[in-house]
Write an enzyme that holds these catalytic residues in place. Sequence first.
Site, PDB file in Angstrom:
ATOM      1  N   GLU A 193       0.857  -1.188   0.000  1.00  0.00           N
ATOM      2  CA  GLU A 193       0.000   0.000   0.000  1.00  0.00           C
ATOM      3  C   GLU A 193       0.894   1.239   0.000  1.00  0.00           C
ATOM      4  OE1 GLU A 193      -2.844   0.019   3.195  1.00  0.00           O
ATOM      5  OE2 GLU A 193      -3.641   1.978   2.626  1.00  0.00           O
ATOM      6  N   ASN A 221      -6.666   1.433   2.765  1.00  0.00           N
ATOM      7  CA  ASN A 221      -7.402   2.665   3.027  1.00  0.00           C
ATOM      8  C   ASN A 221      -6.968   3.780   2.079  1.00  0.00           C
ATOM      9  OD1 ASN A 221      -8.626   1.317   5.150  1.00  0.00           O
ATOM     10  ND2 ASN A 221      -7.280   2.160   6.720  1.00  0.00           N
ATOM     11  N   ASN A 254     -12.029  -0.746  -0.990  1.00  0.00           N
ATOM     12  CA  ASN A 254     -11.395  -1.349   0.179  1.00  0.00           C
ATOM     13  C   ASN A 254     -12.200  -1.060   1.434  1.00  0.00           C
ATOM     14  OD1 ASN A 254      -8.927  -2.417   1.692  1.00  0.00           O
ATOM     15  ND2 ASN A 254      -9.141  -0.371   2.594  1.00  0.00           N
ATOM     16  N   GLU A 255     -12.484  -2.095   2.204  1.00  0.00           N
ATOM     17  CA  GLU A 255     -13.127  -1.964   3.529  1.00  0.00           C
ATOM     18  C   GLU A 255     -14.226  -0.899   3.555  1.00  0.00           C
ATOM     19  OE1 GLU A 255     -10.103  -1.612   6.602  1.00  0.00           O
ATOM     20  OE2 GLU A 255      -9.525  -3.696   6.330  1.00  0.00           O
ATOM     21  N   TYR A 280      -6.833  -9.147  11.380  1.00  0.00           N
ATOM     22  CA  TYR A 280      -5.530  -8.985  12.054  1.00  0.00           C
ATOM     23  C   TYR A 280      -5.695  -9.413  13.507  1.00  0.00           C
ATOM     24  CZ  TYR A 280      -4.379  -5.938   8.086  1.00  0.00           C
ATOM     25  OH  TYR A 280      -4.142  -5.435   6.829  1.00  0.00           O
ATOM     26  N   GLU A 299      -6.368  -9.358   3.253  1.00  0.00           N
ATOM     27  CA  GLU A 299      -5.531  -8.758   4.304  1.00  0.00           C
ATOM     28  C   GLU A 299      -5.561  -9.694   5.501  1.00  0.00           C
ATOM     29  OE1 GLU A 299      -5.865  -4.614   5.382  1.00  0.00           O
ATOM     30  OE2 GLU A 299      -6.539  -4.094   3.361  1.00  0.00           O
ATOM     31  N   GLN A 353       1.409  -6.602   5.383  1.00  0.00           N
ATOM     32  CA  GLN A 353       1.746  -6.288   4.010  1.00  0.00           C
ATOM     33  C   GLN A 353       3.103  -6.921   3.682  1.00  0.00           C
ATOM     34  OE1 GLN A 353       0.996  -2.133   3.065  1.00  0.00           O
ATOM     35  NE2 GLN A 353      -0.959  -2.139   4.125  1.00  0.00           N
TER      36      GLN A 353
HETATM   37  O1  AHR Z   1      -3.042  -2.979   6.014  1.00  0.00           O
HETATM   38  C1  AHR Z   1      -3.244  -1.809   6.744  1.00  0.00           C
HETATM   39  C2  AHR Z   1      -4.677  -1.301   6.664  1.00  0.00           C
HETATM   40  O2  AHR Z   1      -5.512  -2.211   7.316  1.00  0.00           O
HETATM   41  C3  AHR Z   1      -5.268  -1.188   5.279  1.00  0.00           C
HETATM   42  O3  AHR Z   1      -4.997   0.023   4.683  1.00  0.00           O
HETATM   43  C4  AHR Z   1      -6.732  -1.313   5.538  1.00  0.00           C
HETATM   44  O4  AHR Z   1      -7.414  -1.874   4.457  1.00  0.00           O
HETATM   45  C5  AHR Z   1      -6.828  -2.129   6.798  1.00  0.00           C
HETATM   46  O5  AHR Z   1      -7.657  -1.565   7.735  1.00  0.00           O
END
Ligand code: AHR
Length: 503
Positions: free
Chosen positions: A27, A72, A172-173, A244, A292, A352
Amino acid sequence: MKQARMILDKDFTIGSVDKRIFGSFIEHLGRAVYGGIYEPGHPTADKLGFRQDVAKLVRDLQVPIIRYPGGNFVSGFNWEDSVGPRSQRPKRLDLAWFTTETNQVGMHEFLDWASQVKAETMYAVNLGTRGADAARNVVEYANHPGGSYYSDLRIQNGAKDPFGIKLWCLGNEMDGPWQIGHKTAYEYGRLANETAKVMKWVDPTIELVACGSSALDMPTFGAWEREMLEECYDNIEYVSLHRYYGNRTANTPDFLARSMDMDAFIKSVAAICDAVGGRRHSKKKLGLSFDEWNVWYHSSEQDKEIQKKDKWGPALPLLEDIYNFEDALLVGSMLVTLLRNADRVKIACLAQLVNVIAPIMTRNGGGAWAQTIYWPFMHASLYGRGTALRPIVESPVYDCTDYEAVPLLDATATLSPEGDVTIFAVNRDLKEPLELSADLRAFGKLQVAEHIVLHHDDVNAINTEEAPNTVAPVTKVDGTMDDGKLSISIPALSWNVIRLKKI
Ligand code: AHR
């Protein structure tokens, strides 16, 4: 002595492993691009400015596909800013991370780099501040051969041949209130559908990923998937999942069990996709794109300070989690979970790749090194291709704060086209080894080619530029094969790759 048992059979399969589950993500955030993959003037930089020490570490991972440019970030990004003469590209405020984007690395430069590291690009379009028009134009720019405004612009900018980007993310999201241009499920579903239609009218060969929930614990989880899929089911191929984990309470048994949550997340999203498909009498089965996933929590406090001190600074050292040994074990279990769901998960991106919650770290002007999580990811990517087997595993279990009956042995296996079997296994036991007996009689004669083990006595051990091999795998040839039955010891708290060669 604790015992575990595994039975494998070549006819008990989950499905073929789509190599794209070993994808990753870059990103425009922090030092992922600037100071990560790209640092003109660095002693290893090539003439384009790409660090070759980093490129080598990436190539060694054999990452088949890289999601780009966000995250994001993409929800406020104008793709047009990132093409054309670099001196004329605008500097923009990035409202996702409160930094400044210089656009010195753009679409052409990134795709050049991706081909250097032998990866395809999975390109995300902005459905935050923009929509169908910008999305159809970027597909025309990237994939149309020529003879139209945007394809001719690409040619004028130096790329005669189309880039041929096959996989695209529809935003995204978009379920997250933090997202620039956050939408309700209905608003997003409608926009995703109309955007998908025009993108595919420009290039019918592309595949599209719609945004699922940004985490399993989002209050809108489930309803989000159902409502948005009712609007766009027919025009997309995949639904995304993001997740995550962190060990905020320093509770290792709990932390290592988090892959069970990941498994439940996958199963739930698959069920919702099928429910919507069923209600629509659709013959189409959607795939899942876990685009992700990782451990992310170490850098959270530090990031608040950085952003307070240096708002709008370019390439701030954001999200620089320093991963420890136990993080590598959970990443190993998350990879086992992806393999176990290979029938449904067709794409996954370790989020990432460089500096930002990443397996690879760099110092500006200095070295590049592998974090602890680099190793399980590399092993799974190198040896986890072929057919995902459906093992029967019997293991002792434990209870912890958030989960009951967590298997101490978290294991799965793959079969290569050559007939070799690889077992991937995490021993979650803090203290004791597990004696594993695996029944492999169905595969003919096999021998242990190597047993790769990642272990450290300290769950908090980390790799640094000065000591990059503190947590590193060791390879041995151990265990015994007797009449198709493998007996092998799986050390306490360890990630294991047991490679069995056909003889
Ligand atoms: O990977 C970091 C961030 O985590 C990304 O930009 C977003 O999509 C997620 O919230």
